[in-house]
Design an enzyme around this catalytic site. Structure first.
Site, PDB file in Angstrom:
ATOM      1  N   LYS A 271       0.827  -1.228   0.000  1.00 60.16           N
ATOM      2  CA  LYS A 271       0.000   0.000   0.000  1.00 60.16           C
ATOM      3  C   LYS A 271       0.857   1.272   0.000  1.00 60.16           C
ATOM      4  CE  LYS A 271      -2.768  -3.245  -0.004  1.00 60.16           C
ATOM      5  NZ  LYS A 271      -3.026  -3.795  -1.362  1.00 60.16           N
TER       6      LYS A 271
ATOM      7  N   ASP B 184      -7.159  -1.044  -4.836  1.00 59.43           N
ATOM      8  CA  ASP B 184      -7.780  -1.867  -3.803  1.00 59.43           C
ATOM      9  C   ASP B 184      -7.335  -1.374  -2.424  1.00 59.43           C
ATOM     10  OD1 ASP B 184      -7.703  -5.350  -2.761  1.00 59.43           O
ATOM     11  OD2 ASP B 184      -9.335  -3.887  -2.714  1.00 59.43           O
TER      12      ASP B 184
ATOM     13  N   GLU C 160     -12.306  -8.267   1.621  1.00 63.62           N
ATOM     14  CA  GLU C 160     -12.602  -9.600   1.092  1.00 63.62           C
ATOM     15  C   GLU C 160     -12.958 -10.609   2.192  1.00 63.62           C
ATOM     16  OE1 GLU C 160      -9.966  -7.797   0.208  1.00 63.62           O
ATOM     17  OE2 GLU C 160      -8.093  -8.804   0.568  1.00 63.62           O
TER      18      GLU C 160
HETATM   19  O1  LIG Z   1      -0.956  -6.361   1.734  1.00 69.37           O
HETATM   20  C1  LIG Z   1      -1.834  -6.533   0.885  1.00 69.37           C
HETATM   21  N1  LIG Z   1      -1.533  -6.578  -0.394  1.00 69.37           N
HETATM   22  C2  LIG Z   1      -0.167  -6.359  -0.797  1.00 69.37           C
HETATM   23  C3  LIG Z   1       0.575  -7.635  -0.911  1.00 69.37           C
HETATM   24  C4  LIG Z   1       1.893  -7.644  -0.758  1.00 69.37           C
HETATM   25  C5  LIG Z   1       2.659  -8.884  -0.946  1.00 69.37           C
HETATM   26  O2  LIG Z   1       1.965  -9.776  -1.805  1.00 69.37           O
HETATM   27  C6  LIG Z   1       2.246  -9.359  -3.161  1.00 69.37           C
HETATM   28  C7  LIG Z   1       3.451  -8.459  -3.087  1.00 69.37           C
HETATM   29  O3  LIG Z   1       4.434  -8.828  -4.024  1.00 69.37           O
HETATM   30  C8  LIG Z   1       3.925  -8.682  -1.685  1.00 69.37           C
HETATM   31  O4  LIG Z   1       4.648  -9.877  -1.588  1.00 69.37           O
HETATM   32  C9  LIG Z   1      -3.267  -6.729   1.293  1.00 69.37           C
HETATM   33  C10 LIG Z   1      -3.549  -6.900   2.645  1.00 69.37           C
HETATM   34  C11 LIG Z   1      -4.867  -7.095   3.051  1.00 69.37           C
HETATM   35  N2  LIG Z   1      -5.139  -7.265   4.453  1.00 69.37           N
HETATM   36  O5  LIG Z   1      -6.331  -7.356   4.836  1.00 69.37           O
HETATM   37  O6  LIG Z   1      -4.164  -7.302   5.237  1.00 69.37           O
HETATM   38  C12 LIG Z   1      -5.919  -7.126   2.132  1.00 69.37           C
HETATM   39  C13 LIG Z   1      -5.640  -6.928   0.772  1.00 69.37           C
HETATM   40  O7  LIG Z   1      -6.646  -6.931  -0.181  1.00 69.37           O
HETATM   41  C14 LIG Z   1      -4.319  -6.727   0.349  1.00 69.37           C
HETATM   42  O8  LIG Z   1      -4.106  -6.510  -0.998  1.00 69.37           O
HETATM   43 MG   LIG Z   2      -5.958  -6.094  -2.009  1.00 69.34          MG
END
Ligand SMILES: O=C(NC/C=C/[C@H]1OC[C@H](O)[C@@H]1O)c1cc([N+](=O)[O-])cc(O)c1O
Ligand SMILES: [Mg+2]
Length: 214
Positions: A144, A169, A199
């Site tokens: 983020k 997102d 989600e």
């Molecule tokens: O960190 C999130 N997304 C980023 C992901 C980061 C890691 O996964 C892909 C990227 O290369 C890194 O390794 C995330 C976190 C939550 N959450 O509820 O913690 C919900 C979401 O939809 C999200 O996209």
């Molecule tokens: Mg997401």
């Protein structure tokens, strides 16, 4: 050493989905992540908003930042017109390996190119690597705190054109407050918030759609 969550998601797809049927892949992942094990896919609630924005934009060239297991890659690629393409960037090689298999299981491998590496390193190389002028649509779903620097990088690399749609997102949960400030107070963007839920939960979250005005 047991399996990883992405590996278990792939198993659920192989067990419950039909090869070559993207909707069955989406449904299998949503069922698994709602009833067995939460995972950070954009999911079915926000996924409907993604579908409707994507259908409206009908992009020839789409970019996704943050592939994870390929759930949103499948959601996006299944709606692309023939000859349209999705480039999806994933930092984590283990995630990319699972995503490749899930995208292939859905039969969408010819529409999707997975690029492994850091978005900040890859974005400046995209024009030359893929011989593209600009993106019509960008889905931001990676770290983020990378939303703002990567949006600026896309601007600076001339990868956005008048009318390019950015869809981000998690602008509420986990949150991207700097990004909201950046696109909402910026004369170069026309922004709108789509309220939804995180989600597979009842927590508030939503998508921010921002049109680049050139
Ligand atoms: O960190 C999130 N997304 C980023 C992901 C980061 C890691 O996964 C892909 C990227 O290369 C890194 O390794 C995330 C976190 C939550 N959450 O509820 O913690 C919900 C979401 O939809 C999200 O996209
Ligand atoms: Mg997401």
């Amino acid at each position: 050493t047991g399996s990883s969550r992405p590996q278990r998601i792939l198993k659920a797809v192989q067990k419950n989905a039909t090869k070559g049927d993207p909707q069955s892949v989406i449904s299998a992942i949503d069922y698994y992540c709602r009833h067995k094990e939460w995972a950070m896919n954009v999911g079915d609630d926000k996924g409907l908003i993604l579908d409707s924005v994507l259908t409206e934009v009908n992009p020839s060239m789409a970019l996704e930042l943050g592939t994870y297991c390929g759930y949103s890659s499948v959601r996006i690629a299944r709606l692309l017109s023939p000859n349209s393409k999705l480039i999806t960037v994933e930092f984590n090689p283990a995630f990319a390996a699972i995503a490749r298999q899930i995208i292939a299981y859905a039969g969408l491998q010819d529409k999707v190119t997975i690029v492994e590496g850091a978005s900040g390193d890859l974005i400046p190389k995209m024009k030359e690597r893929f011989g593209l002028k600009s993106f019509d649509f960008v889905f931001l779903d990676h770290w983020k705190d990378r939303y703002v620097p990567d949006t600026k990088l896309l601007e600076d690399c001339g990868l956005l054109r008048k009318g390019t749609v950015l869809l981000a997102d998690n602008v509420i949960c986990p949150g991207a407050p700097e990004y909201l400030k950046y696109v909402r107070n910026n004369p170069r963007y026309e922004s709108r918030y789509y309220p939804s839920v995180l989600e597979y939960t009842k927590a508030e979250d939503g998508l921010e759609k921002s049109v680049f005005l050139g």
